[in-house]
Design a protein around this motif. Structure first.
Motif, PDB file in Angstrom:
ATOM      1  N   TYR A  64      11.700 -53.106   3.315  1.00  0.00           N
ATOM      2  CA  TYR A  64      11.876 -52.260   4.492  1.00  0.00           C
ATOM      3  C   TYR A  64      10.546 -51.846   5.094  1.00  0.00           C
ATOM      4  O   TYR A  64       9.488 -51.973   4.486  1.00  0.00           O
ATOM      5  CB  TYR A  64      12.746 -51.054   4.191  1.00  0.00           C
ATOM      6  CG  TYR A  64      12.190 -50.074   3.202  1.00  0.00           C
ATOM      7  CD1 TYR A  64      12.459 -50.194   1.842  1.00  0.00           C
ATOM      8  CD2 TYR A  64      11.398 -49.014   3.626  1.00  0.00           C
ATOM      9  CE1 TYR A  64      11.945 -49.297   0.939  1.00  0.00           C
ATOM     10  CE2 TYR A  64      10.888 -48.099   2.717  1.00  0.00           C
ATOM     11  CZ  TYR A  64      11.166 -48.253   1.384  1.00  0.00           C
ATOM     12  OH  TYR A  64      10.657 -47.360   0.478  1.00  0.00           O
ATOM     13  N   GLU A  65      10.644 -51.344   6.307  1.00  0.00           N
ATOM     14  CA  GLU A  65       9.511 -50.856   7.057  1.00  0.00           C
ATOM     15  C   GLU A  65       9.809 -49.432   7.494  1.00  0.00           C
ATOM     16  O   GLU A  65      10.970 -49.076   7.714  1.00  0.00           O
ATOM     17  CB  GLU A  65       9.284 -51.715   8.306  1.00  0.00           C
ATOM     18  CG  GLU A  65       9.056 -53.162   8.017  1.00  0.00           C
ATOM     19  CD  GLU A  65       9.153 -54.034   9.267  1.00  0.00           C
ATOM     20  OE1 GLU A  65       9.584 -53.539  10.328  1.00  0.00           O
ATOM     21  OE2 GLU A  65       8.807 -55.216   9.170  1.00  0.00           O
ATOM     22  N   LEU A  66       8.769 -48.616   7.639  1.00  0.00           N
ATOM     23  CA  LEU A  66       8.917 -47.259   8.134  1.00  0.00           C
ATOM     24  C   LEU A  66       8.277 -47.164   9.507  1.00  0.00           C
ATOM     25  O   LEU A  66       7.126 -47.563   9.690  1.00  0.00           O
ATOM     26  CB  LEU A  66       8.223 -46.261   7.208  1.00  0.00           C
ATOM     27  CG  LEU A  66       8.742 -46.145   5.788  1.00  0.00           C
ATOM     28  CD1 LEU A  66       7.810 -45.238   4.970  1.00  0.00           C
ATOM     29  CD2 LEU A  66      10.123 -45.562   5.802  1.00  0.00           C
ATOM     30  N   GLU A  67       9.010 -46.627  10.473  1.00  0.00           N
ATOM     31  CA  GLU A  67       8.441 -46.408  11.794  1.00  0.00           C
ATOM     32  C   GLU A  67       7.664 -45.098  11.779  1.00  0.00           C
ATOM     33  O   GLU A  67       8.040 -44.150  11.089  1.00  0.00           O
ATOM     34  CB  GLU A  67       9.549 -46.347  12.847  1.00  0.00           C
ATOM     35  CG  GLU A  67       9.023 -46.278  14.259  1.00  0.00           C
ATOM     36  CD  GLU A  67      10.121 -46.356  15.307  1.00  0.00           C
ATOM     37  OE1 GLU A  67       9.766 -46.327  16.487  1.00  0.00           O
ATOM     38  OE2 GLU A  67      11.306 -46.410  14.943  1.00  0.00           O
ATOM     39  N   TYR A  68       6.569 -45.058  12.530  1.00  0.00           N
ATOM     40  CA  TYR A  68       5.777 -43.831  12.567  1.00  0.00           C
ATOM     41  C   TYR A  68       5.137 -43.637  13.930  1.00  0.00           C
ATOM     42  O   TYR A  68       4.964 -44.585  14.704  1.00  0.00           O
ATOM     43  CB  TYR A  68       4.704 -43.829  11.470  1.00  0.00           C
ATOM     44  CG  TYR A  68       3.641 -44.907  11.624  1.00  0.00           C
ATOM     45  CD1 TYR A  68       2.468 -44.666  12.336  1.00  0.00           C
ATOM     46  CD2 TYR A  68       3.793 -46.155  11.028  1.00  0.00           C
ATOM     47  CE1 TYR A  68       1.503 -45.628  12.469  1.00  0.00           C
ATOM     48  CE2 TYR A  68       2.832 -47.126  11.152  1.00  0.00           C
ATOM     49  CZ  TYR A  68       1.681 -46.865  11.871  1.00  0.00           C
ATOM     50  OH  TYR A  68       0.715 -47.834  12.005  1.00  0.00           O
ATOM     51  N   ASP A  69       4.804 -42.374  14.215  1.00  0.00           N
ATOM     52  CA  ASP A  69       4.062 -42.024  15.425  1.00  0.00           C
ATOM     53  C   ASP A  69       2.597 -41.755  15.087  1.00  0.00           C
ATOM     54  O   ASP A  69       1.712 -41.947  15.914  1.00  0.00           O
ATOM     55  CB  ASP A  69       4.663 -40.763  16.064  1.00  0.00           C
ATOM     56  CG  ASP A  69       6.119 -40.983  16.475  1.00  0.00           C
ATOM     57  OD1 ASP A  69       6.380 -41.922  17.227  1.00  0.00           O
ATOM     58  OD2 ASP A  69       6.977 -40.216  16.018  1.00  0.00           O
ATOM     59  N   ALA A  70       2.350 -41.263  13.868  1.00  0.00           N
ATOM     60  CA  ALA A  70       0.983 -40.991  13.421  1.00  0.00           C
ATOM     61  C   ALA A  70       0.883 -41.342  11.947  1.00  0.00           C
ATOM     62  O   ALA A  70       1.841 -41.249  11.205  1.00  0.00           O
ATOM     63  CB  ALA A  70       0.628 -39.520  13.648  1.00  0.00           C
ATOM     64  N   LEU A  71      -0.325 -41.754  11.568  1.00  0.00           N
ATOM     65  CA  LEU A  71      -0.567 -42.190  10.199  1.00  0.00           C
ATOM     66  C   LEU A  71      -1.792 -41.458   9.666  1.00  0.00           C
ATOM     67  O   LEU A  71      -2.802 -41.339  10.347  1.00  0.00           O
ATOM     68  CB  LEU A  71      -0.827 -43.702  10.238  1.00  0.00           C
ATOM     69  CG  LEU A  71      -0.915 -44.471   8.955  1.00  0.00           C
ATOM     70  CD1 LEU A  71       0.401 -44.446   8.212  1.00  0.00           C
ATOM     71  CD2 LEU A  71      -1.309 -45.916   9.258  1.00  0.00           C
ATOM     72  N   CYS A  72      -1.664 -40.922   8.459  1.00  0.00           N
ATOM     73  CA  CYS A  72      -2.795 -40.250   7.825  1.00  0.00           C
ATOM     74  C   CYS A  72      -3.123 -40.971   6.533  1.00  0.00           C
ATOM     75  O   CYS A  72      -2.262 -41.365   5.803  1.00  0.00           O
ATOM     76  CB  CYS A  72      -2.435 -38.796   7.482  1.00  0.00           C
ATOM     77  SG  CYS A  72      -2.018 -37.780   8.903  1.00  0.00           S
TER      78      CYS A  72
END
Length: 185
Positions: free
Chosen positions: A177-185
């Protein structure tokens, strides 16, 4: 006492501007709010109302004063559709999640870590730990993450970052699976 371990007296600390520095750990607390500004302490010092009466400082203490106070954090708001992924599972990842909640971020927070347990505070390891359990070293108990809507994907590793139609995804190796994101830290 320092809420980090309740054994260090802060009366021996150093006051620099508006920060009280712990003489042993280096933790610094804002003397106006009680909030930790430098770790390893994560909980706030209790603060009490003070007044000056006839040249004497009077401190108003409750009957049972607290010894530490959990920082004010915003809960998860499921109407907030923003998504932040934090890669890592150590104290820095934990601090990032807590700071986002302190700054009123209410969107989804997910920590992706290759570790099998919640972040531990390695500074608490001492020579006399033979009677300690894993729980004694956790930055926060697992329930704390649930209380503030912080998801943790244990034993997971980020393998690649993908962009599709202006959407960002993090691929998790070993999983399908993949995770959608708006920001990555």
């Amino acid at each position: 006492y320092n809420p980090y371990d309740f054994s260090i007296e802060l009366k021996d600390g150093l006051l620099l501007h508006n920060k009280l520095m712990c003489p042993i750990t280096g933790s610094a607390f804002n003397i106006e709010t009680g909030e930790p500004e430098y770790g390893p302490a994560t909980d706030c010092l209790p603060i009490f109302q003070t007044t000056v009466i006839e040249g004497k400082l009077v401190i108003c203490l409750p009957k049972n004063p607290p010894i530490k106070i959990r920082p004010n954090l915003s809960p998860r708001d499921f109407a907030d559709m923003r998504k932040v992924i934090i890669i890592g599972g150590g104290p820095a990842a934990y601090s990032t999640a807590e700071n986002l909640r302190q700054m009123s971020y209410t969107g989804e927070l997910t920590m992706v870590t290759d570790k099998a347990c919640v972040p531990v505070n390695k500074d608490k390891f001492r020579k006399s730990i033979k009677h300690a359990t894993d729980k004694d070293f956790e930055m926060r108990p697992e329930e704390w993450y649930d209380d503030f809507g912080i998801n943790i994907l244990f034993a997971s590793k980020a393998s690649s970052f993908l962009t599709r139609k202006k959407n960002y995804f993090l691929e998790i190796s070993g999983h399908n699976y993949e995770l959608e994101y708006d920001a990555l830290c």
